[in-house]
Design a protein around this motif. Structure first.
Motif, PDB file in Angstrom:
ATOM      1  N   GLY A 171       9.508  76.391  20.592  1.00 58.07           N
ATOM      2  CA  GLY A 171       8.217  76.421  19.900  1.00 58.07           C
ATOM      3  C   GLY A 171       7.866  77.737  19.247  1.00 58.07           C
TER       4      GLY A 171
ATOM      5  N   VAL B  93       2.447  73.646  20.304  1.00 52.69           N
ATOM      6  CA  VAL B  93       1.735  72.682  19.454  1.00 52.69           C
ATOM      7  C   VAL B  93       0.257  73.081  19.333  1.00 52.69           C
ATOM      8  CG1 VAL B  93       0.878  70.306  19.373  1.00 52.69           C
ATOM      9  CG2 VAL B  93       3.292  70.746  19.903  1.00 52.69           C
TER      10      VAL B  93
ATOM     11  N   CYS C 293      10.223  71.495  21.874  1.00 50.33           N
ATOM     12  CA  CYS C 293       8.872  72.065  21.819  1.00 50.33           C
ATOM     13  C   CYS C 293       7.822  71.003  21.478  1.00 50.33           C
ATOM     14  CB  CYS C 293       8.799  73.206  20.801  1.00 50.33           C
ATOM     15  SG  CYS C 293       9.029  72.695  19.080  1.00 50.33           S
ATOM     16  N   GLY C 294       8.254  69.915  20.854  1.00 45.54           N
ATOM     17  CA  GLY C 294       7.329  68.810  20.567  1.00 45.54           C
ATOM     18  C   GLY C 294       6.505  68.971  19.299  1.00 45.54           C
ATOM     19  N   ILE C 295       6.775  70.009  18.508  1.00 42.42           N
ATOM     20  CA  ILE C 295       6.006  70.224  17.273  1.00 42.42           C
ATOM     21  C   ILE C 295       6.211  69.043  16.310  1.00 42.42           C
ATOM     22  CG2 ILE C 295       5.926  71.664  15.166  1.00 42.42           C
ATOM     23  CD1 ILE C 295       6.145  74.129  16.977  1.00 42.42           C
TER      24      ILE C 295
ATOM     25  N   HIS D 244       4.336  65.923  17.534  1.00 42.80           N
ATOM     26  CA  HIS D 244       2.886  66.036  17.377  1.00 42.80           C
ATOM     27  C   HIS D 244       2.434  65.898  15.926  1.00 42.80           C
ATOM     28  CE1 HIS D 244      -1.201  67.454  18.189  1.00 42.80           C
ATOM     29  NE2 HIS D 244      -1.076  68.162  17.080  1.00 42.80           N
ATOM     30  N   PHE D 245       3.166  66.519  15.008  1.00 41.76           N
ATOM     31  CA  PHE D 245       2.686  66.548  13.623  1.00 41.76           C
ATOM     32  C   PHE D 245       3.143  65.339  12.788  1.00 41.76           C
ATOM     33  CE2 PHE D 245       2.034  71.012  14.807  1.00 41.76           C
ATOM     34  CZ  PHE D 245       0.704  71.125  14.434  1.00 41.76           C
TER      35      PHE D 245
END
Lengths: 267, 69
Positions: free
Chosen positions: A19, A214, B19-21, B24-25
């Protein structure tokens, strides 16, 4: 789009944390270079020390990984000797404005044609989360467990006051804007500064309870606004994004060429 | 200009750090993290090829291949 044509795939996955915003800056920067159609041979990436500075190892351009804070000094040497090359200088907030603060203002003052990218995550990530000159008051850091009392620099104000002729800011939420600003900055003839507000979920985020990567990226959408927007007038605390300065004045290498010409005439 | 149409999602599993970005987006909820926290395409038919995942992936691990109709 062939982002992978511009990277050294053998070094992937990269060393940045899950991230980390620096990866988004790398991603967007490669798209800017691809959109401009630049050849890998005409780009030099010069970086100093820190998480952000590792970016020069991942790109398949000419690259120099130099001393902490001194990337702009090395880049100045490269540009003066080979003015036809595009020199891009990615730096972290501490690298650019603490250790390299003096190089930063003087490169701006000279208006040498370099593209400085300040990847601002407001912390020294690589060494364990110490506060930087961009952390700001009230921020928690390893070296400020009871909160930081130092004011922060405003990169845009500092660069503009020091004489940079292209100054812009955006965030990792606004990935397309990073690409657009970097395209304009690379094409600009003179010293360009692009500040990209970036997230360090590992140190800055965790210490300051800002949630996941996020959450931190989402926050950039909430705390920023385009320059001169209605939202800015109603909420002055919002941070503006966009191009703040874009002007033409004498570029350092061309001024130096004039000196060489005069000297060769024997004047 | 014709709308881009999805050809394929290319994911480099070894580069993804979960990270899941991207998850999410994604405006149409196409992506998920699997049991090993790696991104996976769960609902490819919903993809509108907006590239929000590809552009924001910090690991350069996802690419949306499109074709114009």
């Amino acid at each position: 789009m062939a982002v992978k044509d511009y990277i050294r795939e053998r070094f992937f996955p990269h060393m940045w944390c899950p991230g980390c915003g620096h990866g988004i800056v790398l991603n967007s920067m490669l798209r800017a270079i691809d959109a401009l159609g630049l050849s890998k041979n005409e780009i030099v990436m010069v970086s100093g020390i820190g998480c952000s500075s590792r970016i020069s190892g991942y790109v398949d351009f000419h690259s120099l990984h130099t001393l902490h804070g001194r990337a702009l000094a090395f880049a100045t040497g490269v540009k003066l000797s080979r003015p036809e090359l595009n020199v891009i200088v990615p730096m972290g907030d501490g690298d650019a404005l603490a250790i390299g603060g003096n190089h930063f203002i003087h490169a701006a003052r000279r208006n040498i044609d370099l593209t400085a990218v300040v990847m601002n995550n407001r912390i020294y990530g690589m060494t364990g989360g110490q506060y930087s000159p961009l952390s700001g008051q009230g921020i928690l850091a390893t070296t400020a467990p009871y909160s930081n009392i130092d004011s922060d620099f405003d990169v845009v104000d500092l660069a503009s006051a020091a004489g940079a002729t292209f100054v812009a800011r955006t965030t990792t939420y606004h990935a397309r804007q990073i690409t657009d600003l970097l395209k304009a900055a690379i094409l600009h003839e003179g010293f360009s500064v692009v500040e990209v507000m970036s997230q360090c979920p590992t140190y800055f985020g965790r210490k300051n309870r800002l949630g996941s990567a996020v959450d931190m990226v989402e926050r950039f959408k909430k705390i920023t606004t385009p320059i001169g927007s209605k939202a800015k007038r109603e909420h002055p605390e919002l941070i503006e994004r966009g191009i703040f300065v874009q002007k033409e004045t004498t570029e350092y290498c061309s001024a130096y060429d004039d000196v060489i010409e005069k000297a060769m005439k024997g004047n | 200009m014709a709308k881009p149409k999805l050809k394929a999602h290319h994911i480099i599993r070894e580069w993804c750090k979960g990270c899941g970005i991207c998850v999410h987006f994604c405006p149409t909820n196409v992506l998920e993290l699997d049991s090993e926290d790696k991104v996976t395409v769960a609902r490819a038919q919903d993809c509108i090829c907006c590239l929000q995942c590809e552009l924001r992936c910090p690991d350069l691990a996802i690419e949306v291949e499109t074709q114009t109709e």
